[in-house]
Design an enzyme around this catalytic site. Structure first.
Site, PDB file in Angstrom:
ATOM      1  N   HIS A 115     -62.469  90.122  37.715  1.00  0.00           N
ATOM      2  CA  HIS A 115     -62.645  90.098  39.159  1.00  0.00           C
ATOM      3  C   HIS A 115     -63.289  88.798  39.645  1.00  0.00           C
ATOM      4  CE1 HIS A 115     -61.574  94.228  40.146  1.00  0.00           C
ATOM      5  NE2 HIS A 115     -62.071  94.544  38.973  1.00  0.00           N
ATOM      6  N   GLU A 128     -54.551  67.925  41.519  1.00  0.00           N
ATOM      7  CA  GLU A 128     -53.788  69.052  40.981  1.00  0.00           C
ATOM      8  C   GLU A 128     -54.306  70.331  41.613  1.00  0.00           C
ATOM      9  OE1 GLU A 128     -53.672  69.333  36.733  1.00  0.00           O
ATOM     10  OE2 GLU A 128     -52.273  67.680  36.520  1.00  0.00           O
ATOM     11  N   THR A 182     -61.923  56.284  11.541  1.00  0.00           N
ATOM     12  CA  THR A 182     -61.045  56.370  10.365  1.00  0.00           C
ATOM     13  C   THR A 182     -59.990  57.473  10.487  1.00  0.00           C
ATOM     14  OG1 THR A 182     -62.694  57.741   9.264  1.00  0.00           O
ATOM     15  CG2 THR A 182     -62.731  55.391   8.759  1.00  0.00           C
ATOM     16  N   GLY A 183     -60.047  58.244  11.569  1.00  0.00           N
ATOM     17  CA  GLY A 183     -59.054  59.315  11.744  1.00  0.00           C
ATOM     18  C   GLY A 183     -57.692  58.764  12.145  1.00  0.00           C
ATOM     19  N   GLU A 226     -58.626  66.998  23.108  1.00  0.00           N
ATOM     20  CA  GLU A 226     -58.328  68.276  23.724  1.00  0.00           C
ATOM     21  C   GLU A 226     -59.059  69.306  22.883  1.00  0.00           C
ATOM     22  OE1 GLU A 226     -54.270  69.777  24.747  1.00  0.00           O
ATOM     23  OE2 GLU A 226     -53.726  67.816  23.959  1.00  0.00           O
ATOM     24  N   LYS A 274     -68.005  57.219   5.831  1.00  0.00           N
ATOM     25  CA  LYS A 274     -66.996  56.183   5.603  1.00  0.00           C
ATOM     26  C   LYS A 274     -67.563  54.783   5.811  1.00  0.00           C
ATOM     27  CE  LYS A 274     -63.774  59.410   5.150  1.00  0.00           C
ATOM     28  NZ  LYS A 274     -62.944  59.890   6.234  1.00  0.00           N
TER      29      LYS A 274
END
Lengths: 419, 311
Positions: free
Chosen positions: B256, B214, B17-18, B99, B43
């Site tokens: 370190h 990456e 529902t978001g 995220e 919900k």
């Protein structure tokens, strides 16, 4: 690129990453509550106060700058003195100093402890093992780097609770060379430090040195801690104690970097900017998306181009923010052109960004006939974006009719870069 | 064939529902994804894009039957609880898009998933798409056909944007994909490049694997080790950008402990060298990928079956 733990995240970037830091006196308070001994001391914001505290502690004290950076000994942020007068002088000096751009507002005045041996403890998340990692070395202080690089340290992975059976900690402590009665005392402190790191949502809790004393529990002499800013919602106790510091300090922030970070504060939430200025570059570079930025920078680098900026911004309702950011970049006098790009977007409508960029170009006062601008922004409604850019016939605007690398090559040609 | 996801996969949407789910769910459904139910505590009884919403996963299993994969549209702070619910319900695959999941939560949920045998993709994944069959998450947006083409090349990427763009480049060169999986840009994630490659290795519908890496983490290093050990034998084409950042002087880090790893892994040039030594085809330029993939495809076919090339 996403935010990452500050310490165990290997990176070769010069980028100064913002990191949520708990200052040393607050870390030490947390350590004491967790049962780890620390030297007696007090925070002082005036030299007279430092003299008083030093007197009470017998004169032989350490005066430590309270700033959100690491390596305080190497940067001159720690002064070891023998008298209260010297503590006064050291404090006066430090309070007029900056370390990596951070003015020193207060110092921690602490008793100096007789040390048998310096130990090192660090706890941080480990991406490869998907667990907490504890590093223990029986050589601490400023020489710890050598111990770590040469592999003279012990590692222990902790479960998500941060609690591990005491014998496992005793085992690594013993293996590292701690003998006899000291073994359980050190192991107890190390266990407490490990559990505290997890409890604080630390991205790094580093105790250096942890001082071995004869017949008493070890003392945490140096303590630094960065915490996961994504977990601050569950740490109301840290709210007033976390300060934003920097990791990977190469140099202080430039004015432009500060301006971009202020833009993030002014427009919180959507369109988070990550920005680095390269003082030796002469090309405006704003290719958004971590991977896209890397690929495009590599191509520019191969062709001999030197970017003056690195700019990344997440998606969202960013028209105003990208307008302001582009305006800032266009105002860099030494740049000879501007490249703006983004990955082919699956959902962010392209006109949002392009409208902001167009406004910045219009108001910049740059003569676009003499200042090459190349855009590559593809995605939803990019036809509409192309319409907007018709206003600037000199600007090369590409949708998905060019790859990011092709856009970089055209940009390099336009600005006359030669490898 | 594909990995993780196909047209028959029974998908649950957590946090349905978001706003995030509301914007992506219609695109998932339009692409053919078999979403059987949604969950949003408090919900239950609502309907979103014709999909019934329940309060708990337990109810979903009772009323709608088994779930193959759950996609979590819940925000970072809510991910731990939502994933524990899915893991305890025995759902075999979780895709975490959020995220901002705290590291501590990721460690806990992955620990739990390991114990229960649930596989996790993400956090911070852009999603998965099996072209022509189904997609979960944002990848492909409202027009997946613009970027993805059904085929036999498996694509895995640490960068959501560049992974999708790599698929676009392949499609533009007439090379289709079996599945595209964004493992998520996090330093700590549930499925590594190697684990994704192992899935493609097992998939009869995948002939060639493309991997976008990456700088940082040890993921490319582990992939190289596995290829060298013949754990991954299908032709693999990899690109690891980051030479520019590597050329910059590196700064002084906060602690370190970084030195422990930094001395050993992380630099893109070192990753590429390891991959190359292991037998991986390394694309120096990203745009070299399609030609390398094509030649891997060609070399797998008996010469007599080679199609005529029109250049």
């Amino acid at each position: 690129m996403p935010s990452s733990p500050t310490a165990l995240q290997p990176t070769t970037e010069e980028v100064d990453t913002t990191v949520a830091v708990v200052l040393e006196h607050d870390v030490k308070e947390a350590l004491r509550r967790a049962g780890v001994a620390t030297p007696s001391g007090r925070v002082c914001s005036h030299p007279d106060q430092a003299r008083e505290v030093a007197e009470r502690l017998g004169g032989r004290v350490a005066v430590k700058a309270l700033v959100p950076t690491g390596r305080k000994v190497k940067t001159g942020g720690v002064r070891l003195v023998d008298t209260a007068e010297e503590a006064h002088a050291a404090t006066t000096e430090l309070l007029h100093t900056e370390i990596h751009g951070f003015p020193i507002a207060s110092v921690l005045v602490e008793e100096r402890v007789d040390i048998l041996k310096e130990l090192y403890v660090a706890v941080a998340p480990d991406g490869d093992q998907r667990a907490w990692r504890l590093v223990f070395a029986a050589g601490g202080g400023t020489s710890v780097e050598h111990e770590l690089v040469t592999g003279r340290y012990e590692t222990l992975h902790l479960p998500s609770s941060g609690r591990v059976p005491a014998y496992q900690v005793r085992k690594i402590v013993k293996r590292a060379g701690i003998e006899g009665a000291a073994t359980p005392l050190v192991a107890r402190a190390v266990s407490a430090i490990a559990h505290l790191a997890v409890e604080l949502d630390a991205t790094l809790l580093e105790i250096n040195p942890l001082a071995l004393r004869s017949g008493a529990p070890p003392v945490a002499i140096g303590a630094m801690c960065s915490v996961d800013d994504r977990a601050l919602f569950r740490h109301p106790e840290l709210e007033s104690r976390v300060v934003m510091g920097v990791d990977r300090i190469g140099r202080p922030m430039t004015d432009l970097e500060r301006a971009m970070s202020e833009l993030n504060e002014e427009f919180p939430g959507e369109g988070e900017i990550r920005f680095v200025e390269f003082p030796d570059g002469d090309l405006g570079f704003m290719v958004m998306g971590g991977g896209a930025g890397l690929v495009s920078l590599d191509e520019l680098h191969r062709l001999g181009g030197r970017p003056a900026t690195f700019f990344d911004m997440t998606a969202g309702d960013v028209e105003e923010k990208i307008y302001r950011a582009t305006t800032e970049v266009l105002a860099i006098e030494r740049i000879r052109g501007l490249l703006i790009g983004v990955n082919i977007s699956a959902f962010a409508p392209v006109p949002i960004r392009v409208r902001g960029i167009a406004r910045a170009l219009r108001e910049s006062g740059r003569d676009l006939g003499d200042f090459p601008v190349v855009l590559r922004l593809a995605g939803p409604r990019d036809g509409e974006a192309a319409e907007i850019m018709r206003e600037f016939p000199e600007v090369h605007y590409f949708r998905d009719d060019a790859t990011l690398e092709q856009a970089v090559r055209i940009f390099a040609e336009e600005v006359g870069v030669t490898a | 064939m594909s990995i993780v996801l196909d047209a028959g996969s029974r998908i649950l949407v957590q946090g349905i529902t978001g706003w995030q789910a509301r914007s992506h769910l219609p695109h998932m459904l339009a692409y053919g994804s078999n979403v059987i139910a949604g969950v949003s505590p408090g919900k239950g009884g609502q309907v979103v894009s014709n999909i019934s919403v329940f309060d708990t996963i337990e109810e979903v299993l009772d009323r709608c039957g088994p779930v193959d994969l759950s996609v979590l549209f819940v925000p970072g702070p809510a991910v731990l609880d939502a994933s524990l619910e899915a893991i305890d319900a025995g759902i075999p695959w979780l895709v975490v898009l959020a995220e901002g999941v705290p590291f501590r939560d990721t460690i806990e949920l992955l620990e739990h998933a390991r114990e229960r045998g649930t596989r996790v993709i993400g956090p911070n994944s852009q999603g998965i798409i099996t072209p022509g069959e189904a997609k979960v998450g944002g990848t492909g947006g409202d027009d997946p056909a613009r970027m993805f083409l059904p085929g036999r090349v498996g694509v895995v990427s640490r960068s959501g944007g560049m992974g999708a763009e790599t698929c676009w480049l392949l499609s533009r060169n007439g090379i289709g994909q079996s599945t595209y999986l964004a493992v998520g840009g996090e330093f700590l994630n549930g499925t590594s490049l190697l684990e994704a490659a192992q899935l493609f290795e097992q998939d009869p519908g995948t002939d060639v694997i493309v991997c976008f890496g990456e700088p940082g983490t040890g993921q490319e290093e582990k992939l190289a080790q596995a290829v060298a050990a013949q754990d991954v034998t299908k032709p693999l084409i990899a690109h690891v950008p980051g030479d520019f950042v590597e050329s910059r002087p590196s700064g002084m880090s906060f602690g370190h402990a970084g030195a422990v790893i930094e001395g050993q892994v992380g630099a893109p040039s070192a990753k590429r060298a390891l991959l190359r030594d292991a037998g991986v085809t390394v694309a120096e330029r990203w745009s070299d990928i399609p030609a390398m993939v094509q030649s891997a495809i060609d070399s797998q076919r008996p010469p007599a079956e080679l199609p005529a090339r029109h250049n």
